[in-house]
Structures are given as structure tokens and as C-alpha cells.
Design a protein around this motif. Sequence first.
Motif, mmCIF file in Angstrom:
data_model
loop_
_atom_site.group_PDB
_atom_site.id
_atom_site.type_symbol
_atom_site.label_atom_id
_atom_site.label_comp_id
_atom_site.label_asym_id
_atom_site.label_seq_id
_atom_site.Cartn_x
_atom_site.Cartn_y
_atom_site.Cartn_z
ATOM 1 N N ARG A 161 0.833 -1.207 0.000
ATOM 2 C CA ARG A 161 0.000 0.000 0.000
ATOM 3 C C ARG A 161 0.863 1.250 0.000
ATOM 4 N NH1 ARG A 161 -2.980 -2.690 3.992
ATOM 5 N NH2 ARG A 161 -2.000 -1.403 5.577
ATOM 6 N N GLU A 162 1.902 1.265 0.838
ATOM 7 C CA GLU A 162 2.784 2.433 0.911
ATOM 8 C C GLU A 162 3.496 2.671 -0.422
ATOM 9 O OE1 GLU A 162 5.369 1.748 4.212
ATOM 10 O OE2 GLU A 162 3.826 2.262 5.687
ATOM 11 N N GLU A 163 3.914 1.589 -1.069
ATOM 12 C CA GLU A 163 4.603 1.709 -2.358
ATOM 13 C C GLU A 163 3.673 2.309 -3.409
ATOM 14 O OE1 GLU A 163 7.810 1.608 -4.798
ATOM 15 O OE2 GLU A 163 7.797 1.013 -2.681
ATOM 16 N N ILE A 164 2.424 1.858 -3.434
ATOM 17 C CA ILE A 164 1.448 2.377 -4.398
ATOM 18 C C ILE A 164 1.165 3.848 -4.117
ATOM 19 C CG2 ILE A 164 -0.965 2.218 -5.140
ATOM 20 C CD1 ILE A 164 -0.686 -0.838 -4.762
ATOM 21 N N GLU A 165 0.985 4.200 -2.843
ATOM 22 C CA GLU A 165 0.744 5.598 -2.484
ATOM 23 C C GLU A 165 1.928 6.479 -2.887
ATOM 24 O OE1 GLU A 165 -0.138 5.825 1.686
ATOM 25 O OE2 GLU A 165 -1.855 4.487 1.508
ATOM 26 N N LYS A 166 3.130 5.961 -2.684
ATOM 27 C CA LYS A 166 4.337 6.714 -3.034
ATOM 28 C C LYS A 166 4.379 6.978 -4.540
ATOM 29 C CE LYS A 166 9.304 6.464 -2.141
ATOM 30 N NZ LYS A 166 10.388 5.612 -1.648
ATOM 31 N N GLN A 167 4.074 5.956 -5.338
ATOM 32 C CA GLN A 167 4.075 6.113 -6.791
ATOM 33 C C GLN A 167 3.020 7.126 -7.239
ATOM 34 O OE1 GLN A 167 3.490 2.181 -8.297
ATOM 35 N NE2 GLN A 167 5.645 1.606 -8.119
ATOM 36 N N LYS A 168 1.824 7.049 -6.643
ATOM 37 C CA LYS A 168 0.750 7.966 -7.018
ATOM 38 C C LYS A 168 1.111 9.404 -6.672
ATOM 39 C CE LYS A 168 -3.171 4.814 -6.860
ATOM 40 N NZ LYS A 168 -4.416 4.465 -6.175
ATOM 41 N N SER A 169 1.684 9.604 -5.481
ATOM 42 C CA SER A 169 2.040 10.969 -5.084
ATOM 43 C C SER A 169 3.149 11.518 -5.979
ATOM 44 C CB SER A 169 2.464 11.012 -3.613
ATOM 45 O OG SER A 169 3.652 10.294 -3.416
ATOM 46 N N LYS A 170 4.075 10.653 -6.383
ATOM 47 C CA LYS A 170 5.148 11.084 -7.277
ATOM 48 C C LYS A 170 4.574 11.503 -8.632
ATOM 49 C CE LYS A 170 9.889 9.614 -7.762
ATOM 50 N NZ LYS A 170 10.824 8.503 -7.657
ATOM 51 N N GLU A 171 3.630 10.715 -9.164
ATOM 52 C CA GLU A 171 2.993 11.045 -10.433
ATOM 53 C C GLU A 171 2.221 12.357 -10.333
ATOM 54 O OE1 GLU A 171 0.593 7.683 -11.439
ATOM 55 O OE2 GLU A 171 2.334 6.394 -11.798
ATOM 56 N N ARG A 172 1.493 12.542 -9.217
ATOM 57 C CA ARG A 172 0.732 13.764 -8.997
ATOM 58 C C ARG A 172 1.668 14.980 -8.975
ATOM 59 N NH1 ARG A 172 -1.000 13.037 -3.940
ATOM 60 N NH2 ARG A 172 -1.865 11.023 -4.443
ATOM 61 N N TYR A 173 2.797 14.827 -8.268
ATOM 62 C CA TYR A 173 3.758 15.920 -8.154
ATOM 63 C C TYR A 173 4.356 16.261 -9.520
ATOM 64 C CZ TYR A 173 7.769 18.665 -6.715
ATOM 65 O OH TYR A 173 8.676 19.661 -6.562
ATOM 66 N N MET A 174 4.705 15.224 -10.292
ATOM 67 C CA MET A 174 5.293 15.473 -11.609
ATOM 68 C C MET A 174 4.294 16.178 -12.534
ATOM 69 S SD MET A 174 8.385 14.712 -11.517
ATOM 70 C CE MET A 174 8.767 14.913 -13.246
ATOM 71 N N LYS A 175 3.019 15.810 -12.438
ATOM 72 C CA LYS A 175 1.992 16.446 -13.260
ATOM 73 C C LYS A 175 1.897 17.933 -12.909
ATOM 74 C CE LYS A 175 -2.908 16.195 -14.328
ATOM 75 N NZ LYS A 175 -4.202 15.644 -13.899
ATOM 76 N N LEU A 176 1.840 18.230 -11.608
ATOM 77 C CA LEU A 176 1.781 19.626 -11.176
ATOM 78 C C LEU A 176 3.058 20.372 -11.545
ATOM 79 C CD1 LEU A 176 0.150 19.214 -7.650
ATOM 80 C CD2 LEU A 176 -0.910 20.178 -9.696
ATOM 81 N N HIS A 177 4.182 19.678 -11.453
ATOM 82 C CA HIS A 177 5.472 20.289 -11.758
ATOM 83 C C HIS A 177 5.532 20.692 -13.232
ATOM 84 C CE1 HIS A 177 9.715 21.112 -11.028
ATOM 85 N NE2 HIS A 177 9.986 20.513 -12.171
ATOM 86 N N LEU A 178 5.029 19.816 -14.107
ATOM 87 C CA LEU A 178 5.034 20.116 -15.534
ATOM 88 C C LEU A 178 4.084 21.273 -15.860
ATOM 89 C CD1 LEU A 178 5.148 16.524 -17.049
ATOM 90 C CD2 LEU A 178 6.987 18.216 -16.988
ATOM 91 N N GLU A 179 3.007 21.399 -15.083
ATOM 92 C CA GLU A 179 2.077 22.506 -15.286
ATOM 93 C C GLU A 179 2.625 23.801 -14.700
ATOM 94 O OE1 GLU A 179 -1.578 21.227 -13.564
ATOM 95 O OE2 GLU A 179 -1.936 19.703 -15.084
ATOM 96 N N GLY A 180 3.666 23.708 -13.884
ATOM 97 C CA GLY A 180 4.276 24.891 -13.278
ATOM 98 C C GLY A 180 3.550 25.365 -12.035
ATOM 99 N N LYS A 181 2.859 24.475 -11.338
ATOM 100 C CA LYS A 181 2.088 24.859 -10.158
ATOM 101 C C LYS A 181 2.816 24.609 -8.846
ATOM 102 C CE LYS A 181 -2.363 24.283 -12.392
ATOM 103 N NZ LYS A 181 -3.652 23.588 -12.372
ATOM 104 N N THR A 182 3.914 23.890 -8.879
ATOM 105 C CA THR A 182 4.652 23.648 -7.633
ATOM 106 C C THR A 182 5.660 24.767 -7.411
ATOM 107 O OG1 THR A 182 6.350 22.349 -8.741
ATOM 108 C CG2 THR A 182 4.447 21.145 -7.888
ATOM 109 N N GLU A 183 6.086 24.922 -6.171
ATOM 110 C CA GLU A 183 7.058 25.971 -5.847
ATOM 111 C C GLU A 183 8.386 25.727 -6.552
ATOM 112 O OE1 GLU A 183 7.564 27.207 -1.836
ATOM 113 O OE2 GLU A 183 5.462 26.842 -1.354
ATOM 114 N N GLN A 184 8.785 24.485 -6.620
ATOM 115 C CA GLN A 184 10.057 24.167 -7.287
ATOM 116 C C GLN A 184 9.969 24.526 -8.775
ATOM 117 O OE1 GLN A 184 11.255 20.091 -6.922
ATOM 118 N NE2 GLN A 184 13.284 20.450 -7.773
ATOM 119 N N ALA A 185 8.827 24.245 -9.382
ATOM 120 C CA ALA A 185 8.651 24.571 -10.806
ATOM 121 C C ALA A 185 8.689 26.083 -11.002
ATOM 122 C CB ALA A 185 7.336 24.000 -11.308
#
Length: 157
Positions: free
Chosen positions: A99-123
Motif C-alpha cells: 500500500r505504501e509503495e502504491i501511495e508513493k508512486q501515485k504521489s510522485k505522479e501527482r507531483y510530476m503532473k503539477l510540476h510540468l504545469e508549473g504549479k509547484t514551488e520548485q517549478a
Amino acid sequence: MPRGGKKGHKGRGKQFSNPEEIDRQMRLQREMEESGGAEKESSSESEEESSSDEESESKKRSGVEGLIEIENPNRVSQKSKKVTEVDVSAPRELSRREREEIEKQKSKERYMKLHLEGKTEQARADLARLAIIKKQREEAAKKREELRKAEEAQAKR
């Protein structure tokens, strides 16, 4: 050297088994195995199903387990399931790690999607840094162009 007429254990004579005695023991063992196999074949299937716990208890136990009869309430006996009892379509529960591994993968995908859209602070920080670098490069290109034009003007004179 032993004293007082006592002898050590190392000098004792060796005892060898008689070949006839060995043959007799082997025959008895074979007969026991054959008679045990015949008894197992004659038992009915319904008796085997009802006495599955009895079979596990009747197995030869090694060590102290064979000498003392104990009932441990915490011991979980391994019960084998039949193919007809197993439900393949039932959803399998995931372990904590899975379960933790799946949650980790999903959160990483979510972050990358936001990052590509330029919505994260790092982006945002990356985009700002890129904008500064672009501006610096444009200014450097303009200076080089001006210097080149100035050199051409001097070369013509």
C-alpha cells in the motif's frame, strides 16, 4: 595411567552386528512399511476429510514434542484449502508495504503532473531561474553583436 585397577573406556572391545540379525531387522521394517501402506489405502475419503487434524497429530514428532502432549492456544495449524474452496475473484488485501509503495508512486505522479504545469514551488523557482538566464544570455548576445559591429566599423576606417 588409571589407578586402583580401573580401566579407561578407550580400550574396550568393539561389538559388531551379526549379518543374520541385520537381515531380520530389515525384513521386519519392510513388513511394517507394507502393512502401514495397505492400511492407508483401505481408509475411506470421508474419514480422511474429517480426521485431517488427527493425521497431523499422529505424525511422528521429533524431540520433546513427541514425549509431551501440549495444547498451545497460540499455535496456528496450517490448513490446506481445496481448489474448490479458494475464491480467485475475491479482492486480495494488500500488505502495508505494498500500500505504501502504491501511495508513493501515485504521489510522485501527482507531483510530476503539477510540476510540468508549473504549479509547484520548485517549478516556479525553476521557471524564474530560466527567465533570468534567458535575459542574461540575450543581453550577452546584444553586447557581442554591438562589439562586432564596432570592430567592423573600425576595420572599415
